[in-house]
Scaffold this active site. Sequence first.
Site, mmCIF file in Angstrom:
data_model
loop_
_atom_site.group_PDB
_atom_site.id
_atom_site.type_symbol
_atom_site.label_atom_id
_atom_site.label_comp_id
_atom_site.label_asym_id
_atom_site.label_seq_id
_atom_site.Cartn_x
_atom_site.Cartn_y
_atom_site.Cartn_z
ATOM 1 N N HIS A 186 0.832 -1.203 0.000
ATOM 2 C CA HIS A 186 0.000 0.000 0.000
ATOM 3 C C HIS A 186 0.870 1.259 0.000
ATOM 4 O O HIS A 186 0.470 2.294 -0.532
ATOM 5 C CB HIS A 186 -0.914 0.032 1.227
ATOM 6 C CG HIS A 186 -2.020 -0.967 1.193
ATOM 7 N ND1 HIS A 186 -1.862 -2.266 1.590
ATOM 8 C CD2 HIS A 186 -3.310 -0.858 0.799
ATOM 9 C CE1 HIS A 186 -3.001 -2.919 1.449
ATOM 10 N NE2 HIS A 186 -3.888 -2.092 0.963
ATOM 11 N N ASP A 235 -4.188 -5.426 -8.263
ATOM 12 C CA ASP A 235 -4.535 -4.866 -6.962
ATOM 13 C C ASP A 235 -4.802 -3.379 -7.198
ATOM 14 O O ASP A 235 -4.599 -2.863 -8.302
ATOM 15 C CB ASP A 235 -3.397 -5.102 -5.966
ATOM 16 C CG ASP A 235 -3.864 -5.125 -4.514
ATOM 17 O OD1 ASP A 235 -4.989 -4.659 -4.239
ATOM 18 O OD2 ASP A 235 -3.117 -5.613 -3.656
#
Length: 492
Positions: free
Chosen positions: A184, A256
């Site tokens: 992330h 993702d």
Amino acid sequence: MMQSDGLNVARLLLTVVRWSDETGWEGFRASIEHGLETGIGGFILFGGGAEQVRALTDELHRRSRHPLLIASDLERGAGQQFRGATPLPPAAAIGWLNDEAIAERAGELTAREARALGVNWVYAPVADVDLEPENPIIGVRAFGAEPDAVGRQVAAWVRGCARGGALSCAKHFPGHGRTVGDSHVEKPTVRASRELLEQDLAPFRAAVQAGADSLMTAHVAYPALDPEGRPATLSPSILRTLLRDEMQFRGLVVTDAIIMEGLTEGGSEAEASVQALAAGCDVLLYPQDADAVIREVRAAMEDGRLPRERVEDALRRTAEAAERVAGAIPDATVGRDEDRRWALDIAVRSLRVCRGTPAIPAGRVKLEEVEDDLGGPWPPYPRVAFPAALQAAGIELAEDGAPLIAVYSDIRAWKGRPGISAAARARVAELLAAHPDATVVLFSHPRLAGELPDARHLLACWGGEGIMQEAAVAWLTGTAEGMVGLGGGLDR
């Protein structure tokens, strides 16, 4: 406006819609309208109650000019996102039971409830192997640490999901289990050899053999698989040579979230999207600026950076997947009592006694909560189920009672660490210094019991979800009946 030589490249995108308890879906209404107008491929949903989600998806499916992919992260059942649906224990808890029938039923239940709510693409199961204890992002999301056993659980979950009528998605290919960084916020690099990476790949091979509908890529670099150091999402070596050619995967490949720093590394998500499509991805998940991505994809097709054939291939796979799950599932229901009872039973059976003989103290109880999950962009799981279940079991909670210590320390992306903070450890030590025989209930991975050496009696519950709070009380009191639903059926 969004066509390129007759190709609606907007259909390669899924944008986000989040529920707000204050404003409902209205904060994303403009994005919804624009997405439907431009013909995007679908949406990824977060939050909301069952009725609100069903009403939204009914509208989206009705108004779209083509079948939509409506996705959601449902690793822990539909109740992970949607109030009223059934929450499930973390994958690690299910995996520890080592029963493929349980994993298969979990996949079937998740898919059945998702379809009942109009969600047709489930971003699960996690096929990563829990190989690195210092991993700050996977932990209990994985079925376990033994590759072949994880593969059996993943395959069972995929089979169940197919029976439940939704598309499955094994993630995060080719494996996020060895990282010590969080994609992330950075691009982690896994420097294991190709031979060693076969352990990571084993569950994905099992998923492909079981008929997984899609795979989600990892924003992680694997020099042994791609010497140029590109993250898997941008790597033709990983997505074409390994996944398509060697593993013979013919399903949908989704990135993702493309807003993650592990992919963009401070650059443009639009350019990263072009590179992802060129490498072999079919669907671009969660762009912040969908129009910018679409413009860049069209420009790349025109200047030759992105071959038209590659876009046509991605559009074909996307359309075929959406068509397979188009339409409503008649008479589908969510939150059935029998499903909730089964989920709670599984949760109770998964709990681990790590030390001593955990028990609720006799007489009145003072619940001492040690919180290690505050901060970050999202609130922790609500902590209401544990005290509510104690009271439902006839336990009197009082300030002058004997202590029962609850430690909440989930793996959460923003922490950048998998362990218990120094402050939380110090608080537990302080409580145990005054009450050495107090029971500690650890809402986290059982391996973190080693970080609480003063606890003589410790019960580990894998995570702090509502269902695991209920399960802890059911285990401690032997009163599983009556616990069902006290967590509210919503994990986030």
